[in-house]
Enzyme design. Sequence first.
Site, PDB file in Angstrom:
ATOM      1  N   SER A  77      59.455  -0.291  60.827  1.00 52.38           N
ATOM      2  CA  SER A  77      58.015  -0.481  60.698  1.00 52.38           C
ATOM      3  C   SER A  77      57.310   0.819  60.346  1.00 52.38           C
ATOM      4  O   SER A  77      56.112   0.835  60.099  1.00 52.38           O
ATOM      5  CB  SER A  77      57.463  -0.988  62.028  1.00 52.38           C
ATOM      6  OG  SER A  77      57.545   0.050  62.993  1.00 52.38           O
ATOM      7  N   GLY A  78      58.050   1.931  60.371  1.00 56.48           N
ATOM      8  CA  GLY A  78      57.393   3.228  60.189  1.00 56.48           C
ATOM      9  C   GLY A  78      57.036   3.827  61.532  1.00 56.48           C
ATOM     10  O   GLY A  78      56.674   4.995  61.629  1.00 56.48           O
ATOM     11  N   GLY A  79      57.119   3.048  62.594  1.00 54.62           N
ATOM     12  CA  GLY A  79      56.797   3.533  63.931  1.00 54.62           C
ATOM     13  C   GLY A  79      57.987   4.234  64.575  1.00 54.62           C
ATOM     14  O   GLY A  79      59.105   4.188  64.059  1.00 54.62           O
ATOM     15  N   VAL A  80      57.707   4.857  65.725  1.00 55.20           N
ATOM     16  CA  VAL A  80      58.730   5.663  66.385  1.00 55.20           C
ATOM     17  C   VAL A  80      59.902   4.804  66.885  1.00 55.20           C
ATOM     18  O   VAL A  80      61.068   5.160  66.688  1.00 55.20           O
ATOM     19  CB  VAL A  80      58.112   6.412  67.591  1.00 55.20           C
ATOM     20  CG1 VAL A  80      59.163   7.272  68.267  1.00 55.20           C
ATOM     21  CG2 VAL A  80      56.957   7.264  67.138  1.00 55.20           C
ATOM     22  N   ASP A  81      59.605   3.676  67.521  1.00 52.81           N
ATOM     23  CA  ASP A  81      60.667   2.922  68.191  1.00 52.81           C
ATOM     24  C   ASP A  81      61.705   2.370  67.208  1.00 52.81           C
ATOM     25  O   ASP A  81      62.911   2.541  67.404  1.00 52.81           O
ATOM     26  CB  ASP A  81      60.080   1.765  69.009  1.00 52.81           C
ATOM     27  CG  ASP A  81      59.067   2.248  70.024  1.00 52.81           C
ATOM     28  OD1 ASP A  81      59.086   3.454  70.321  1.00 52.81           O
ATOM     29  OD2 ASP A  81      58.258   1.443  70.503  1.00 52.81           O
ATOM     30  N   SER A  82      61.231   1.731  66.144  1.00 54.77           N
ATOM     31  CA  SER A  82      62.209   1.164  65.213  1.00 54.77           C
ATOM     32  C   SER A  82      62.947   2.281  64.481  1.00 54.77           C
ATOM     33  O   SER A  82      64.141   2.172  64.194  1.00 54.77           O
ATOM     34  CB  SER A  82      61.544   0.201  64.223  1.00 54.77           C
ATOM     35  OG  SER A  82      60.641   0.870  63.385  1.00 54.77           O
ATOM     36  N   SER A  83      62.263   3.397  64.226  1.00 52.79           N
ATOM     37  CA  SER A  83      62.909   4.487  63.491  1.00 52.79           C
ATOM     38  C   SER A  83      64.001   5.144  64.336  1.00 52.79           C
ATOM     39  O   SER A  83      65.086   5.430  63.844  1.00 52.79           O
ATOM     40  CB  SER A  83      61.883   5.548  63.086  1.00 52.79           C
ATOM     41  OG  SER A  83      60.820   4.950  62.394  1.00 52.79           O
ATOM     42  N   GLU A  87      54.247  10.478  93.035  1.00 46.99           N
ATOM     43  CA  GLU A  87      54.425  10.321  91.582  1.00 46.99           C
ATOM     44  C   GLU A  87      53.142  10.557  90.801  1.00 46.99           C
ATOM     45  O   GLU A  87      53.173  10.754  89.589  1.00 46.99           O
ATOM     46  CB  GLU A  87      54.955   8.904  91.284  1.00 46.99           C
ATOM     47  CG  GLU A  87      53.991   7.746  91.549  1.00 46.99           C
ATOM     48  CD  GLU A  87      53.942   7.310  93.014  1.00 46.99           C
ATOM     49  OE1 GLU A  87      54.445   8.057  93.872  1.00 46.99           O
ATOM     50  OE2 GLU A  87      53.382   6.224  93.293  1.00 46.99           O
ATOM     51  N   CYS A 106      54.093   4.283 100.471  1.00 44.80           N
ATOM     52  CA  CYS A 106      52.917   3.470 100.790  1.00 44.80           C
ATOM     53  C   CYS A 106      53.332   2.121 101.397  1.00 44.80           C
ATOM     54  O   CYS A 106      53.825   2.081 102.518  1.00 44.80           O
ATOM     55  CB  CYS A 106      52.046   3.328  99.553  1.00 44.80           C
ATOM     56  SG  CYS A 106      50.369   2.875  99.954  1.00 44.80           S
ATOM     57  N   HIS A 165      51.186   9.108  97.408  1.00 49.74           N
ATOM     58  CA  HIS A 165      51.924   8.823  96.171  1.00 49.74           C
ATOM     59  C   HIS A 165      52.392  10.117  95.507  1.00 49.74           C
ATOM     60  O   HIS A 165      51.611  10.744  94.779  1.00 49.74           O
ATOM     61  CB  HIS A 165      51.033   8.035  95.198  1.00 49.74           C
ATOM     62  CG  HIS A 165      50.816   6.629  95.627  1.00 49.74           C
ATOM     63  ND1 HIS A 165      51.680   5.609  95.295  1.00 49.74           N
ATOM     64  CD2 HIS A 165      49.854   6.076  96.400  1.00 49.74           C
ATOM     65  CE1 HIS A 165      51.249   4.479  95.827  1.00 49.74           C
ATOM     66  NE2 HIS A 165      50.146   4.730  96.505  1.00 49.74           N
TER      67      HIS A 165
END
Length: 509
Positions: free
Chosen positions: A221-227, A169, A79, A167
């Site tokens: 934190s119990g979340g995905v990223d920190s785990s 993508e 584009c 585009h």
Amino acid sequence: MQEMILILDFGSQYTQLIARRIRELNVYCEIHPYDKIPTLDDSIKGVILSGSPHSVRDHDAPVPDLSGIGERYPMLGVCYGAQYIALKHGGEVEPSVSREYGRANLSYIMDNDELLTGMTRGCQVWMSHGDTIEKLPAGFEVITSTADVHVAGFKVGNKPVYGIQFHPEVYHSTEGMVLLHNYVVNICGCQQTWTPSSFIETTIGELRERIGGERVVLGLSGGVDSSVSALLLHKAIHKNLHCIFVDNGLLRKFEFETVLDSYKHLGLNVRGVDAKDRFYDALKGISDPEDKRKAIGRTFIEVFDEAAHEIRDVTWLAQGTIYPDVIESVSVKGPSATIKSHHNVGGLPDLMNLKIIEPLHSLFKDEVRKIGRELGMPPNILTRHPFPGPGLGIRILGEVTPEKVRILQEVDHLFIERLKEHNLYDEVWQALAVLLPVQSVGVMGDERTYENVVALRAVGSTDGMTADWSRLPQEFLAGISNEIINKIPGVNRVVYDISSKPPSTIEWE
Ligand code: XMP
């Protein structure tokens, strides 16, 4: 050396999507602002110029310095990127007769063109542009057209330099992945070796080298990223990783116990800190949402700091920061770059003068999940809905009290359990319950009641930036409403939130 595709960002809303698609092809790529080009070396196999909200005809249009790029690497302009290449070499770009937005079909595809190999004549593509390339520079060739756009794609003589007006993508470009595959694999020669297991292996090696025998502290934190960050670090440095999981009294029912248990099963060296009362004390008398967030954030830092000080000789602080948090986005108003702040970790970096380590800083959320799966993360952590750092504190409108937390935990628990039982949990991106500061009149048996209202909310989304309310089955809603009112003392009315984002937000505060 890790091979990669360099994506130069001119501010298009789709730039991150280009990166995600390329990574789906197991090719590593990075987004950099067009005016902050990183060191050019042999790890770069190709360069993509993104779209932009600007017109190349604007007097303040973004102008990249491509010296050293055009000659050295294959290049693909998308584009704005395509228009820029055409204009720079003496072509003509004019405002489109009507702004072209939406679906179009490729009516002409040049035979044997390397970029378009395998694409079908008539296939659908997604257009979004206000300008059109009216005339190509000498030596440029049209490789594809639509009914309305003659130059839907071009190539530059015999050089591996291409421009496309649509585009690839975007999901609606049905054969867009064929084009991107042709570009990164056939034209740039990428090996497609960037997989979850190769990422894990390389990252563990890098973490070992960087950290050596030192100690790391990480807030779970119990979340995905920190785990997932914790699991990667655990594989790298084992007992030298010290995790802290704080119960702020604003978690879901049973959350602290079950998540702590999962972490222990994974072999993590984790300490649970019960700080419920400190958070409730800090929240006394506060009803403004931002003040609540601040009080919760401040208390978290105090509690974490104290717990971290009990670990001897700690020198690193690990964080679960992921790629969308660190990408510098080119602002629409000009080349000034802004960095999104990560609302989970505000304030922590200055603490205790620790060195920061972020094992997931190059990954998108879906990639974090893949890595987690590969590392053996249990589904109860991996597929859980996003949950905000301040937890139920911003779902209790007005002042937070332990009693209100208890009511909301019960409502939330029933709602989430029933969504799971009806196989609806994975259908929605996030589901939540909100305790409103409103009492309403009801009748139970022969008695008049005057009790609380709760709002249920479920939304579909991909990244939380926009969201649509979920059309949960009416039967399900009828059942859950009945059950909540009958089983949970203190609630006599349930409403379902049918607002989308924008203009509303996902959370109520
Ligand atoms: P909104 O309400 O802004 O939410 O549409 C978008 C996403 O962000 C989450 N959220 C937060 N997460 N701290 C967090 O860690 C916060 O203060 C916060 N506020 C909103 C929200 O749950 C949703 O997933």
